[in-house]
Every structure is written in C-alpha cells, then in structure tokens.
Design a protein around this motif. Sequence first.
Motif, PDB file in Angstrom:
ATOM      1  N   ALA A  68       0.869  -1.181   0.000  1.00  0.00           N
ATOM      2  CA  ALA A  68       0.000   0.000   0.000  1.00  0.00           C
ATOM      3  C   ALA A  68       0.905   1.229   0.000  1.00  0.00           C
ATOM      4  O   ALA A  68       1.121   1.849   1.053  1.00  0.00           O
ATOM      5  N   PRO A  69       1.468   1.588  -1.149  1.00  0.00           N
ATOM      6  CA  PRO A  69       2.418   2.707  -1.196  1.00  0.00           C
ATOM      7  C   PRO A  69       1.784   3.999  -0.680  1.00  0.00           C
ATOM      8  O   PRO A  69       0.641   4.331  -1.023  1.00  0.00           O
ATOM      9  N   ALA A  70       2.528   4.707   0.147  1.00  0.00           N
ATOM     10  CA  ALA A  70       2.032   5.972   0.713  1.00  0.00           C
ATOM     11  C   ALA A  70       3.167   6.989   0.740  1.00  0.00           C
ATOM     12  O   ALA A  70       4.348   6.629   0.780  1.00  0.00           O
ATOM     13  N   ALA A  71       2.794   8.250   0.721  1.00  0.00           N
ATOM     14  CA  ALA A  71       3.795   9.318   0.801  1.00  0.00           C
ATOM     15  C   ALA A  71       4.453   9.316   2.176  1.00  0.00           C
ATOM     16  O   ALA A  71       3.785   9.114   3.194  1.00  0.00           O
ATOM     17  N   ASN A  72       5.750   9.555   2.208  1.00  0.00           N
ATOM     18  CA  ASN A  72       6.471   9.661   3.490  1.00  0.00           C
ATOM     19  C   ASN A  72       6.104  10.933   4.240  1.00  0.00           C
ATOM     20  O   ASN A  72       6.191  10.986   5.470  1.00  0.00           O
ATOM     21  N   ASN A  73       5.755  11.964   3.472  1.00  0.00           N
ATOM     22  CA  ASN A  73       5.492  13.293   4.047  1.00  0.00           C
ATOM     23  C   ASN A  73       6.681  13.789   4.878  1.00  0.00           C
ATOM     24  O   ASN A  73       6.505  14.424   5.914  1.00  0.00           O
ATOM     25  N   ASN A  74       7.872  13.479   4.379  1.00  0.00           N
ATOM     26  CA  ASN A  74       9.092  13.923   5.066  1.00  0.00           C
ATOM     27  C   ASN A  74       9.582  15.276   4.547  1.00  0.00           C
ATOM     28  O   ASN A  74      10.522  15.834   5.090  1.00  0.00           O
ATOM     29  N   TRP A  75       8.935  15.794   3.488  1.00  0.00           N
ATOM     30  CA  TRP A  75       9.292  17.129   3.016  1.00  0.00           C
ATOM     31  C   TRP A  75       8.047  17.808   2.467  1.00  0.00           C
ATOM     32  O   TRP A  75       7.068  17.149   2.111  1.00  0.00           O
TER      33      TRP A  75
END
Length: 577
Positions: A547-554
């Motif tokens: 279930a690929p998801a954005a890391n939201n690290n930037w």
Amino acid sequence: MRKFILTLVFAFISSNAIMAQTKTVHLRIIETSDIHGSFFPYDFINRKPRKGSLARISTHVNLLRQQYGRNLILLENGDILQGQPTCYYYNYINTGTTNIAADLVNYMQYDVQTIGNHDLETGHNVYDKWISEIKCPVLGANVVDAQTGKPYLKPYIILEREGVKIAILGLLTPAIPNWLSENLWNGLKFEDMLSCARKWMSYIQENEKPDVVIGLFHSGYDGGIATNDYRENATAQIAREVPGFDVIFYGHDHIRRVETLKNIEGKEVVVIDPANNAMYVADTEITITQENNKTLTKVNAKLTNVSDLPIDEGFMQRFKHEYREVDKFVNKKIGKFQNTISTRDSYFGSSAFNDLILNLSLKITGADVAFNAPLAFDAEIKKGPVRVADMFNLYKFENQLYVMSLTGEEIRRHLEMSYDQWVNTMKSPEDHLLLLSPDTRDDQQRLGFQNYTFNFDSAAGIDYEVDVTKPDGHKVRILRMSNGQPFDEAKYYKVAINSYRGNGGGELLTKGAGIPQEELKNRIVWSSEKDQRYYLMEEIEKTKAMAPAANNNWRFIPDEWVRPAAERDREILFNKK
C-alpha cells in the motif's frame, strides 16, 4: 566551304556531347531516431494500442521504395535498444536469439545505423552482439578504441546511386561518461564532435570526393552539458563551422525540428530531427544535377507524421512470435498494490509514487539517504495486480543503483540545484509554484516545464522544507534525519542514487553539490550488478501486497501560498488538452 561545314559538324557533335553530360538524380532519404523500442503499435508498458511505431514507418517506407527503388536511402540514428519491455526482453532475458532490434533493422533494409547513448547503456555484451547481427554498417567516427586510438565503429560509408557518390558520416554525443558507468563502455573513449567532424570531413573530401555529404548525428541541436573538452549537443555548431555537409540528420534531444543554417562559407545546410518514439520521420528529397563536371545539390526537407498510418501487416506477421513472447513476459503478475499511484503527485510534494522507489532503494542498500526523480512525466500504476509491465512505469531506464558517500552539505546543495530547476521563486500568492514554460509543451523531455523533469530529485531519509519564497540556492532547510537523529552538514552519509545521477547526469552532484566530475567515481562505495528496476521488482515480489504511501518527510512552504498555486499549476500541466 567544306572546311566550314566540317567545323559546324564538329561543333554540333561537341555541343551534344556536353549536353549529354548533364544528369539529374533524385534521392529520397528517410531517418528514424530515438525509437526507444517503439517497434509495434502496442504499448507493452501500459498494455494498450499506441500510435506510431516501426510497423507504421514500414508502410511509409514500402510505398516510397515502389517509387524510388534503390534511390530510397533509410537511416537509423540510435537509441533503439532501450525504452520498451520489448528491448529489455531481448537484451537481458532471451539472449540466445538475434536481438529484435537487429532483426528489425535488417527486415526494413536500413542502409546505415548509428549508435546512441541509451544503446551503450545496455552494456558491451548487448550492444556488441547487436552490432554483429546488423547487416548494414554501424557508424560512429568519434567512438574510439582506447588502446589502438582507432575508431571502434566505422566512421563513414560511401553509397553510390546512379553514379552519385554519397558520403554519410556518423557521430555520437561524447557526454557518455557523465551518464554511464565505465563498465558499460570500458575500452572506449568519445572524441569531441566538432574536431572529429573537421578531421573526417577533410579526409572524406580528399580521398572520396563525394557529390553529397550527409551527417548522421546522435546529438541534439545545441545546449546540454558543455565542458572545456566537448559539447553534448553539437549539431548546429558543426553545421555552421564545418563546411561540406549538405544535410545533417540528428536526434537525441527529442525535439522535432527542420531548419536551414548557413555555414562559414555562406552555403546552406539543412538540419532535421524527427524526435522520438516513431511518431515522425525525417523525410528529405535531394536532387543532384551534374553538368560539365559540376554538381548542384538541392535539398527539400520535411517531417512526416506517421503516427496514424496503416500498420504494415507483413511486418506484424514477420514478428508475430516476438510480439507474443514479449506480451507473455510483461503480463506476469509480481505483486499487488492496494492503491493507485501516479507521478503527477511527485511535482507538488512528497508522493506515494516517488517515495516507493526511494524507500525500496533505502531498503535494498541500507543507505542513510536516497535521491530519486520521476523518470516518466505522467505515469500511473493502478490499484490491483502489479505486472512486469508496470515496472517500466515505476522505473523507466536500466540504470544501476549506487551508494555514494556525500557530506550533509553536499546533500543539501544537490537538493538546492534540483529544486531551483523545478520550482519558481514566488513573489506573491498569485505566482506559479512550478517553473513552467508554454513553449516546451511539445518538447518530449520537458512537456511544459522549463527544465527536464528527470532531474527533479527529492529525498528520503531526511526531513526538510522547501521555502519557495527564498532565492535560488537558499530554498532547502534540512530539519533532521527521518529517524529523529540530528542532521550534520559536516558528516558523511551513505546515499542511494541511480547510476545516471551518480556518474554526473543532470550535473546535480557536480554543479550542485560541488563535487569535481573526476572525483565522483571515488565516492561510489557500492554499485549493483543488475539494473535498479530488477531490484525494485524483486522487492515487490517478496512483499507481494503493498500500500504505497507518501512519506510526508518534506513539503513546500508557505502552505497558504503553495496550496492554491499547486492547484493552478496542476490544471495547466495535466488538463491542457
């Protein structure tokens, strides 16, 4: 009186003899370039019919051969060995038969082939075999054997049609070491195109005395990488500065163009590029008039749209077995995605598509940080079964995977240059977020951006902000490592990166991070044996369901400016038709 009559007779005979020396020859020359595996009218990556392809170009060529016979000359200008799963299958899976790219060149009876940078990216085992299987000459005057100093490929060829001598000189962009690992081209060196063109033009004119001289260059019009030693794209420069060419067929930059330039002697030189993916061909008529030991050459050039021509059924019948083999290969199921991912999101922030590649790269290598850019402008992998075909959307090229040693400062500066090419410096909330250009919508490598999207690197392993109100070079602020540890600009980190970038591609490590080109190879601490796509596919097969998801690290800031600007720019980029 008798003497006068004889004089008139001799004069009449001489006049007729002179008139008999006048001859006109009509040539039709077709060039394909940057085919990138577009052999069939089917897109094996997205599993749907597609326009263009060699199957349609074959129809065009067959019709012209009926009219021109041997006076139709067919040129192939490289980058034929990469781009579709068809190529991958015959380059690396089914290697016991003739490479399909050689079979196609032979079937269509090309007169000349050159080599492109993406052909060399397949490695010696693949392209040396392919060259040996092609029945026509493979040209590359500036591809030199490093040991002997002699050309590795044939520099030029002389064709003769109805007594007319036609010289065709082949050249390749010399920027190969900036993109490709040395193991792919070991034993070779790549000479500057301009000096090489001068050398071989002089040799050809002195030793061959041709009536027509044609350039066949796998190099763009101008621009690209420029060093003290060479230019990546040198076609326009050579047309202007090396007298002797009548027409130069070129490619590499994926931009359709027909232009007439004047060289330093004031003579006209036609330059023509059909761009990529077998949608157009460069189509040129050359009329050669020979009279009293003089040759007059007239060139009429155009780009012919072949995207909707009828499919050559004879072509499809000949290659039906190869078609079925590839279709079976790409439809193999390797896993399952629980949600749809798209490269569109990659331009506006942390995205599931790009972060999947970044996260897998970190997992494969054990690196601290990973870089990646969206390699396809507008690709999507839908929710549901994931097949081999989808891997060519996930990762477009056969790059290797590197781990490099970079300081924290070099990581930040690398990202600074990336975002400077990608995002605007916003002065007000009404400004664009992205660096867009309406002039590049038909440019197959920019597609509405000012710069190449495949150089838009973002990172995983670190948390950071990109302030779009700040000037170039000062947008990126790295907050911490994503595991919560402090980020230190003086510390060395292990960075996962593809081989194109690690060798200097896009100049993010050289101009951006400030690492000298010659030092890059010393920073590589690990390189993969196989291409990056292979390892990504292997990880997906192991995991099975993802279930690929954005890391939201930037993220881009300030948010109140960025959000509406992103919506406006998304509309411009993806709802423009």
